[in-house]
Design an enzyme around this catalytic site. Structure first.
Site, PDB file in Angstrom:
ATOM      1  N   GLY A  87     -30.476  -3.672  -7.896  1.00  0.00           N
ATOM      2  CA  GLY A  87     -30.790  -5.061  -7.575  1.00  0.00           C
ATOM      3  C   GLY A  87     -30.739  -5.919  -8.827  1.00  0.00           C
ATOM      4  N   GLY A  88     -31.904  -6.130  -9.432  1.00  0.00           N
ATOM      5  CA  GLY A  88     -32.036  -7.050 -10.566  1.00  0.00           C
ATOM      6  C   GLY A  88     -30.993  -6.876 -11.655  1.00  0.00           C
ATOM      7  N   GLU A 147     -36.324  -4.677   2.182  1.00  0.00           N
ATOM      8  CA  GLU A 147     -36.727  -6.086   2.393  1.00  0.00           C
ATOM      9  C   GLU A 147     -36.439  -6.518   3.828  1.00  0.00           C
ATOM     10  OE1 GLU A 147     -34.561  -7.451  -1.017  1.00  0.00           O
ATOM     11  OE2 GLU A 147     -35.961  -6.302  -2.256  1.00  0.00           O
ATOM     12  N   ASN A 153     -26.608  -5.015  -5.570  1.00  0.00           N
ATOM     13  CA  ASN A 153     -27.096  -5.855  -4.472  1.00  0.00           C
ATOM     14  C   ASN A 153     -27.634  -7.160  -5.067  1.00  0.00           C
ATOM     15  OD1 ASN A 153     -28.434  -7.019  -2.321  1.00  0.00           O
ATOM     16  ND2 ASN A 153     -30.043  -5.455  -2.203  1.00  0.00           N
ATOM     17  N   TRP A 154     -26.883  -8.226  -4.863  1.00  0.00           N
ATOM     18  CA  TRP A 154     -27.266  -9.512  -5.480  1.00  0.00           C
ATOM     19  C   TRP A 154     -28.379 -10.212  -4.693  1.00  0.00           C
ATOM     20  CZ3 TRP A 154     -21.760 -11.901  -6.855  1.00  0.00           C
ATOM     21  CH2 TRP A 154     -21.138 -11.062  -7.787  1.00  0.00           C
ATOM     22  N   GLY A 183     -37.574  -3.821  -7.437  1.00  0.00           N
ATOM     23  CA  GLY A 183     -37.887  -5.107  -8.058  1.00  0.00           C
ATOM     24  C   GLY A 183     -39.212  -5.123  -8.802  1.00  0.00           C
ATOM     25  N   HIS A 197     -32.164  -2.203   4.380  1.00  0.00           N
ATOM     26  CA  HIS A 197     -32.820  -2.390   3.074  1.00  0.00           C
ATOM     27  C   HIS A 197     -34.308  -2.626   3.307  1.00  0.00           C
ATOM     28  CE1 HIS A 197     -33.974  -4.197  -0.749  1.00  0.00           C
ATOM     29  NE2 HIS A 197     -32.906  -3.615  -1.264  1.00  0.00           N
TER      30      HIS A 197
HETATM   31  C1  PEP Z   1     -32.367  -3.156  -4.430  1.00  0.00           C
HETATM   32  O1  PEP Z   1     -32.186  -4.332  -4.277  1.00  0.00           O
HETATM   33  O2  PEP Z   1     -31.954  -2.367  -3.589  1.00  0.00           O
HETATM   34  C2  PEP Z   1     -33.047  -2.687  -5.643  1.00  0.00           C
HETATM   35  C3  PEP Z   1     -33.164  -1.409  -5.835  1.00  0.00           C
HETATM   36  O3  PEP Z   1     -33.554  -3.650  -6.496  1.00  0.00           O
HETATM   37  P1  PEP Z   1     -34.051  -3.428  -8.022  1.00  0.00           P
HETATM   38  O4  PEP Z   1     -32.948  -2.670  -8.727  1.00  0.00           O
HETATM   39  O5  PEP Z   1     -34.226  -4.799  -8.565  1.00  0.00           O
HETATM   40  O6  PEP Z   1     -35.303  -2.641  -7.978  1.00  0.00           O
END
Ligand code: PEP
Length: 252
Positions: free
Chosen positions: A234-235, A97, A9-10, A173, A95
């Site tokens: 994510g990251g 966020e 997931n960018w 994150g 998600h």
């Molecule tokens: C996400 O964006 O769903 C996620 C899990 O981010 P991260 O891996 O950065 O914690």
């Protein structure tokens, strides 16, 4: 055994050139990967450019959100048909966020899940507790509520193809991942919720990904848990080596 899905997931990162270059790197290094399904989820404005790069590769793509109406006066939104038109296979729904920053409700998530399934795409439905909820020992209650709400009115046949992602909000994150035991405990509970809602066979067929600070150095242990069927990343998905390092952590 359920085949793992590793999806990157960018989020709201990169520019057009950066998105193209990352997609090229992932496609190139993923050429030898035949033991997992891979996907990237760019910002929707770059999906077309990324799709041109990934066409013919073994990396699928998707979008981070859709609106549930087919078309009309919904400024700023995109429809399932639009995502389909761009060759998307996956749509991330609910998600944390979107739930916690942008105010998406369980009902919104449910409407989106229906629209995505009916449009022939695969929803990656995110559920997860906040730190406060975990500390109050409400984790299983919260993820059960979110899962059942997301799947309200979804038939057994349609549910078979969905992906569920357990993403503890406190781990996203933050660099602080759930331990493999913590994640597995929730995945087992979710599997039971799915078996109760549908049946054992469908519960076994549904992939449940873990997401929350997955990195190459913690992926192997997380992904070796019997009920963790992949990762939503994510990251670490913004760096080719890290993303593919996570894939390398999967047993073949
Ligand atoms: C996400 O964006 O769903 C996620 C899990 O981010 P991260 O891996 O950065 O914690």
């Amino acid at each position: 055994m359920r085949r793992a899905l590793i999806a990157g997931n960018w989020k709201m990162n990169l520019d057009r050139a950066g998105a193209i270059s990352l997609a090229k790197g992932v496609a190139e290094q993923a050429r030898e990967v035949d033991h997992a399904d891979l996907a990237v989820i760019p910002p929707s404005v770059y999906v077309d450019a990324v799709a041109s790069v990934l066409q013919g590769s073994n990396v699928a793509w998707g979008v981070q959100n859709v609106y549930w109406k087919p078309n009309g006066a919904f400024t700023g939104e995109i429809s399932v048909a639009m995502a389909k038109d761009l060759g998307c296979r996956y749509v991330v729904i609910g998600h944390s966020e979107r739930r916690h920053i942008l105010g998406e409700s369980d009902e919104d998530v449910n409407n989106k899940v229906h629209a995505v399934i009916d449009g022939g795409l695969v929803p990656i439905i995110c559920v997860g507790e906040t730190l406060e909820e975990r500390e109050k020992e409400r984790t299983l209650v919260v993820v059960e509520r979110q899962t059942l709400a997301a799947l309200a009115g979804v038939s057994a046949d349609k549910a078979r193809g969905v992906v569920l992602a357990y993403e503890p909000v406190w781990a996203i994150g933050t660099g602080k991942n759930a331990t493999p035991a913590q994640a597995e405990e929730v995945h087992v509970a979710l599997r039971k919720v799915l078996a109760g809602r549908y049946n054992r066979e469908i519960a076994e067929a549904i992939r449940i990904q873990y997401g929350g600070s997955v990195k190459p150095d913690n992926a192997r242990e997380l992904l070796s848990q019997p009920n963790i069927d992949g990762a939503l990343v994510g990251g670490a998905s913004l760096k080719v080596d890290q993303f593919l390092g996570i894939v390398a952590g999967l047993s073949r």
